[in-house]
Enzyme design. Structure first.
Site, short mmCIF file in Angstrom:
data_model
loop_
_atom_site.label_atom_id
_atom_site.label_comp_id
_atom_site.label_asym_id
_atom_site.label_seq_id
_atom_site.Cartn_x
_atom_site.Cartn_y
_atom_site.Cartn_z
N ASN A 45 0.82 -1.21 0.00
CA ASN A 45 0.00 0.00 0.00
C ASN A 45 0.86 1.26 0.00
O ASN A 45 0.45 2.31 -0.49
CB ASN A 45 -0.92 0.00 1.22
CG ASN A 45 -1.97 -1.10 1.15
OD1 ASN A 45 -2.37 -1.50 0.06
ND2 ASN A 45 -2.40 -1.59 2.30
N GLY A 88 3.69 1.75 -1.59
CA GLY A 88 4.35 2.01 -2.86
C GLY A 88 5.23 0.84 -3.27
O GLY A 88 4.80 -0.31 -3.22
N ASP A 144 3.24 -5.17 14.96
CA ASP A 144 2.92 -5.90 13.72
C ASP A 144 3.97 -6.97 13.46
O ASP A 144 4.43 -7.16 12.34
CB ASP A 144 2.81 -4.95 12.54
CG ASP A 144 2.10 -5.58 11.33
OD1 ASP A 144 1.33 -6.54 11.54
OD2 ASP A 144 2.32 -5.12 10.20
#
Length: 360
Positions: A14, A16, A123
């Site tokens: 998302n 790039g 994450d």
């Protein structure tokens, strides 16, 4: 970008494009995250850069610098030639207990250092763990876009992370301790290395997000009969997968657990790791840029000069994206909502999850 020459694309998302590039002077290979200037330069980008820059540890990808081009913000980092730990497991199916321990020991040392620096990753997953190209691979934690610093940010309360790795308290949408949530994610990573599947997926319906969440909340998992691991290993996993975070094993307790200490490499011992925990961390900084210089560059990257919509990096975007940028209305102040909240809402709604790809 006179300093670097492009070699090839190595990923996309998302944000790039990620590119492998070479320093023209030193010939060193680096990984460069290319983010289009404008609205894509958001709070997550700020957070990623500032938190990542502060970390100096061999089990964390080195941050080098940020560079601004007419069209993109470039985040330059160490290149890990061994690729993702995820791909290594996909190729092998699963690891032996000794090999899983070898990587888990490194993961814990890296995450423990982050926590010492008051940064929770939020994450942690196989895709965010890279390996260098050495015969005995060194593990490298990457992607601090969802990280949070207790020094710079408030205590997290937003749901964030890849669904398979999310701790129960994160799903409750109440304020939680990000460090203890990271411990849970480390446990999921260990389980996947040993079993070759995610612990809380429904074997008959692995893409069903709701079932996965229900199983996480009820801590419903088991070690398959075909996986032969020691009682100490099972006990450690059981102490990680505890619904109440206050009763969950801590990072400090993991580092003194008998299973963790077995065959612990010398460089991962408390004595060897002590140098990274000193106030005057003697590990050399890999960035000559000050925080002020970096933030000035990032702030400037939030604008997209209309005269610079084409050029060297224009292939990382598209004409349609440029048109969207021009037509984009002013962003609503409701953007204050944490990006993580949006992400979990989307996960609940879509049911998309990269979970079945690890099934044996």
């Amino acid at each position: 970008m006179e300093k670097y020459e492009a070699v090839r694309d190595i990923g996309s998302g998302n944000f790039g494009v990620a590119r492998l590039m070479r320093n023209r002077e030193t010939r060193e290979l680096v990984a460069v995250k290319c983010i289009e200037r404008g609205h894509r330069i958001d709070e997550n980008v700020y957070r990623e850069i500032i938190n990542h820059r502060s970390l100096r540890h061999p089990n964390i990808i080195r941050f080098k610098e940020v560079i601004l081009t007419p069209t993109h913000l470039m985040i330059v980092m160490e290149f890990a030639a061994g690729g993702e730990l995820f791909d290594r497991i996909c190729d092998r199916g699963r690891f032996s207990e000794d090999e899983a321990r070898y990587f888990f020991q490194q993961l814990i040392c890296g995450v423990s250092y982050c926590h010492h620096m008051q940064i929770c990753h939020r994450d942690l997953k196989l895709e965010n763990v890279l390996l260098d190209g050495s015969p005995a691979p060194r593990l490298k934690i990457c992607d601090f876009g969802y990280s949070k610093s207790s020094v710079l940010h408030s205590r997290p309360k937003s749901a964030v992370g890849t669904p398979a790795y999310i701790a129960p308290e994160v799903l409750s949408r109440r304020e939680y301790d990000g460090k203890l949530a990271d411990v849970w994610s480390c446990g999921v990573t260990l389980y996947v290395m040993l079993v070759g599947a995610y612990p809380f997926e429904d074997q008959d319906d692995p893409k069903n997000i709701r079932k996965t969440i229900q199983r996480i909340m009820s801590v419903q998992y088991k070690i398959p009969d075909y996986v032969h691991i020691s009682a100490e290993c099972k006990q450690l996993i059981a102490r990680i997968f505890v619904n109440n975070p206050l009763r969950r094993i801590t990072m400090k307790e993991i580092k003194s657990h008998p299973w963790f200490l077995k065959n612990l490499p010398r460089e991962l011992t408390e004595t060897a790791q002590a140098m990274y925990y000193r106030r005057d961390n003697s590990v050399p900084s890999f960035s000559d840029q000050t925080s002020e210089e970096i933030m000035k560059i990032v702030q400037e990257a939030r604008t997209m000069p209309k005269s610079s919509r084409t050029g060297y990096w224009s292939d990382a975007g598209s004409d349609e994206e440029e048109k969207e940028e021009e037509e984009r209305p002013e962003e609503n102040e409701e953007e204050e909502e944490d990006e993580y909240d949006k992400r979990v809402k989307e996960v609940h709604a879509s049911g998309e999850l990269r979970m079945s790809s690890l099934r044996i």
